[in-house]
Scaffold this active site. Structure first.
Site, PDB file in Angstrom:
ATOM      1  N   GLY A 139      60.403 -21.286 -16.043  1.00 16.96           N
ATOM      2  CA  GLY A 139      59.898 -21.614 -17.307  1.00 16.96           C
ATOM      3  C   GLY A 139      59.733 -22.756 -17.447  1.00 16.96           C
ATOM      4  O   GLY A 139      58.885 -23.351 -17.896  1.00 16.96           O
ATOM      5  N   ASP A 160      65.688 -24.980  -6.740  1.00 21.72           N
ATOM      6  CA  ASP A 160      65.548 -23.158  -6.384  1.00 21.72           C
ATOM      7  C   ASP A 160      65.866 -22.325  -5.552  1.00 21.72           C
ATOM      8  O   ASP A 160      65.333 -23.075  -4.319  1.00 21.72           O
ATOM      9  CB  ASP A 160      64.582 -23.322  -7.814  1.00 21.72           C
ATOM     10  CG  ASP A 160      64.134 -21.359  -8.323  1.00 21.72           C
ATOM     11  OD1 ASP A 160      64.687 -20.765  -7.670  1.00 21.72           O
ATOM     12  OD2 ASP A 160      64.244 -21.577  -9.294  1.00 21.72           O
ATOM     13  N   SER A 167      57.754 -10.220 -13.819  1.00 27.74           N
ATOM     14  CA  SER A 167      58.368 -10.525 -14.856  1.00 27.74           C
ATOM     15  C   SER A 167      57.937 -12.204 -15.309  1.00 27.74           C
ATOM     16  O   SER A 167      58.681 -12.548 -16.317  1.00 27.74           O
ATOM     17  CB  SER A 167      59.692 -10.080 -14.866  1.00 27.74           C
ATOM     18  OG  SER A 167      60.437 -10.917 -14.784  1.00 27.74           O
ATOM     19  N   LEU A 169      55.925 -14.662 -14.396  1.00 31.87           N
ATOM     20  CA  LEU A 169      54.216 -14.971 -14.757  1.00 31.87           C
ATOM     21  C   LEU A 169      53.548 -14.773 -15.955  1.00 31.87           C
ATOM     22  O   LEU A 169      52.311 -15.367 -16.508  1.00 31.87           O
ATOM     23  CB  LEU A 169      53.370 -13.813 -14.247  1.00 31.87           C
ATOM     24  CG  LEU A 169      53.554 -13.286 -12.753  1.00 31.87           C
ATOM     25  CD1 LEU A 169      52.616 -13.282 -11.819  1.00 31.87           C
ATOM     26  CD2 LEU A 169      53.482 -14.594 -12.088  1.00 31.87           C
ATOM     27  N   GLN A 170      54.589 -13.595 -17.022  1.00 35.38           N
ATOM     28  CA  GLN A 170      54.312 -14.370 -18.446  1.00 35.38           C
ATOM     29  C   GLN A 170      54.628 -16.071 -18.933  1.00 35.38           C
ATOM     30  O   GLN A 170      54.114 -16.099 -19.873  1.00 35.38           O
ATOM     31  CB  GLN A 170      55.085 -13.568 -18.915  1.00 35.38           C
ATOM     32  CG  GLN A 170      54.918 -13.609 -20.407  1.00 35.38           C
ATOM     33  CD  GLN A 170      56.667 -13.671 -21.557  1.00 35.38           C
ATOM     34  OE1 GLN A 170      57.238 -14.322 -20.306  1.00 35.38           O
ATOM     35  NE2 GLN A 170      57.145 -13.930 -22.565  1.00 35.38           N
ATOM     36  N   ASN A 229      71.869 -21.220 -17.085  1.00 33.76           N
ATOM     37  CA  ASN A 229      72.891 -20.172 -16.994  1.00 33.76           C
ATOM     38  C   ASN A 229      74.169 -21.376 -17.162  1.00 33.76           C
ATOM     39  O   ASN A 229      73.901 -22.664 -17.324  1.00 33.76           O
ATOM     40  CB  ASN A 229      73.523 -19.779 -16.161  1.00 33.76           C
ATOM     41  CG  ASN A 229      73.493 -20.224 -14.638  1.00 33.76           C
ATOM     42  OD1 ASN A 229      74.040 -21.277 -15.312  1.00 33.76           O
ATOM     43  ND2 ASN A 229      71.726 -20.587 -13.776  1.00 33.76           N
ATOM     44  N   CYS A 286      67.587 -15.040 -21.613  1.00 31.32           N
ATOM     45  CA  CYS A 286      66.212 -14.530 -22.096  1.00 31.32           C
ATOM     46  C   CYS A 286      65.645 -13.147 -20.804  1.00 31.32           C
ATOM     47  O   CYS A 286      65.227 -12.498 -21.584  1.00 31.32           O
ATOM     48  CB  CYS A 286      64.909 -15.751 -21.441  1.00 31.32           C
ATOM     49  SG  CYS A 286      65.596 -17.115 -21.841  1.00 31.32           S
ATOM     50  N   CYS A 450      72.797  -0.023 -22.163  1.00 28.68           N
ATOM     51  CA  CYS A 450      72.114  -1.142 -22.888  1.00 28.68           C
ATOM     52  C   CYS A 450      70.650  -1.127 -21.313  1.00 28.68           C
ATOM     53  O   CYS A 450      70.712  -0.315 -21.186  1.00 28.68           O
ATOM     54  CB  CYS A 450      72.073  -2.442 -23.191  1.00 28.68           C
ATOM     55  SG  CYS A 450      73.305  -3.575 -21.820  1.00 28.68           S
TER      56      CYS A 450
END
Length: 492
Positions: A139, A160, A167, A169-170, A229, A286, A450
């Site tokens: 992000g 990375d 999820s 791509l937002q 993190n 997130c 949850c």
């Protein structure tokens, strides 16, 4: 005297979702005591069991950190505003790199830079010679890397080891739909070269660790922290301080972002702001809490801006300043930061002179850098036996089919409950459990659930401390329930 306290997003679930509350008190300590008396669920987040204000929570009166005033004895006057700033993840420039010539194509490409007196030909050559390492291609790393490339930063490093998920791509604009399942580094490299083939991209498909951080950081001029993190965030900070590398810092949570520049000569580091990390699971990720898709674009662009200013040696970088952005209210706030002379890393007499075990420092199991779904299988023979603490989705389904006396308490937020849910479950968000646990039937076996099993484990621990005799945590949460029991439930 009533004083306004600004409540950060992570703690608003404990204040009936209010972003500001007024509490009576003549000092900061009285104010916080009144706040935690009024909203009991806040106490564990602000204070240790011994009653000491937690080190990962900073309190400001107006724009001054109370640690440099009179701490909790800081007096309050009419009109003061108190801000609680928990951890969520000047003008010193980088040493000038060797001069590098621009091609005719680059002169045309960067022409809008070249006519800026603050940049000009010399500044653009400095950008071309510079090297910036982005920790993460997600992000924050996406907008940062793209703008660094567009600006003509000659070498962009990317660290990375993840693959592109739908999820992502937002908000992660380095990647597109055809990239789902691909290495993020392969996708990022391709996108950056499409944007500017004149830059050089170095990729490191590794997990950043104490063993490799110094070697990875050493060739670069600026480190851009796009981590998600706490272990990696403290690792980045400490490595930057040890090497004397500026750290363009950013973090995001729901609708709020933070940015600063750490680890410059005479300036503060991340540990000056947050000496210790929060306990594992206390601050949701997130993935658990959500994030507005455009938010990392704003914060990542600020990080890129700061990196470019450091390279050019121009303007006023965010050194000694902590920027907070509220997207819902389109409001920026700035807090003053000071270098802590007693900081264990950048202080006058540092005790941390080499990289440490950051998973251990942050209380995270080795090899785990974000709160995972618990993998314990519970009791294979009888997960409902006295003393059991966990139950798997298949075991829960079998118990429901036998019509066992269970109550499933879903501790997610209402908007998550609308996406997917276990039929018959009772919704009580985690932040409301301390006030609403009386609504739960104590005579039944309680199963807390949850998204992935992290928040529900906290809820289960609280209910046991409140005297509930039989409480189980659903391992893996609704995600694992969807995988193993009910694929019709969408995953998010």
């Amino acid at each position: 005297m009533a004083t306004k306290i600004l409540i950060p997003t992570p703690l608003r679930s404990f204040t009936d979702r209010q972003d500001a509350v007024e509490v009576d008190g003549h000092t900061v300590g009285e104010l916080l005591n009144g706040l935690t008396t009024k909203y009991g669920g806040l106490r564990q987040h602000l204070y240790t069991g011994e009653g000491r204000l937690r080190s990962f929570v900073n309190v400001y009166v107006n724009d001054e950190d109370i640690r440099y005033l009179q701490k909790e004895d800081t007096p309050l006057k009419a009109g003061d505003v108190v801000s609680i700033i928990p951890s969520v993840a000047g003008g010193a420039g980088v040493a000038a790199p060797a001069a590098t010539q621009l091609t005719a194509d680059e002169v045309r490409r960067y022409s809008r830079h070249l006519i800026l007196p603050e940049v000009g030909m010399d500044g653009q050559r400095a950008l071309k010679a510079a090297k910036v390492l982005c920790i993460g291609a997600g992000g924050l790393g996406s907008p940062a890397a793209m703008y660094l490339a567009a600006a003509g930063v000659g070498t962009i490093g990317l660290v990375d080891f993840d693959v592109v998920d739908l999820s992502n791509l937002q908000r992660q604009l380095l990647h597109g739909t055809p990239d789902v399942g691909r290495s993020k580094l392969a996708s990022a490299r391709e996108r950056i070269y499409a944007l500017n083939p004149n830059v050089h991209v170095e990729t490191y498909e590794v997990a950043l660790s104490s063993a490799n951080a110094l070697d990875l950081f050493r060739p670069y001029d600026v480190i851009l922290d796009g981590t998600d993190n706490f272990p990696t965030r403290y690792l980045v900070n400490d490595a930057c301080v040890l090497l004397g590398k500026p750290n363009a810092y950013g973090s995001i949570f729901r609708f709020e972002g933070q940015a600063s520049v750490f680890s410059t000569k005479g300036g503060p580091c991340y540990r000056c702001l947050y000496p210790e990390p929060p306990p594992p699971g206390l601050v949701p990720s997130c993935a658990e809490a959500g994030v507005l898709g455009v938010l990392p674009g704003i914060i990542g662009t600020i990080q890129a801006t700061e990196a470019i200013k450091l390279i050019l040696g121009t303007g006023e970088p965010l050194i000694g300043r902590f920027l907070i952005y509220d997207a819902l209210r389109m409001r920026f706030r700035e807090m003053k930061l000071r270098r802590d002379v007693e900081c264990p890393v950048c202080g006058d007499h540092p005790s941390v002179t080499e990289l440490i075990d950051y998973e251990q420092f942050c209380g995270v199991p080795s090899g785990v850098t974000s709160a995972p779904a618990p993998e314990a299988q519970g009791s294979p023979e009888d997960p409902l036996a006295p003393g059991a603490s966990e139950i798997t989705p298949r075991q829960l389904k079998a118990a429901l089919d036998r019509h066992e006396a269970l109550v499933i308490v879903d501790v997610r937020e209402p908007q998550e409950y609308q996406i997917a849910k276990i039929a018959g479950s009772q919704l009580i968000p985690l932040g409301e459990i301390p006030q609403r646990y009386g609504e739960i039937n104590r005579d039944r076996i309680v199963v807390c659930q949850c998204r992935s099993g992290v928040r529900s484990a906290k809820a289960a621990a609280f209910l046991r401390s409140a005297g509930f005799p039989r409480v189980l945590n659903l391992t893996g949460g609704i995600l694992r329930w969807s995988d193993e029991v009910d694929p019709s439930q969408p995953k998010y």
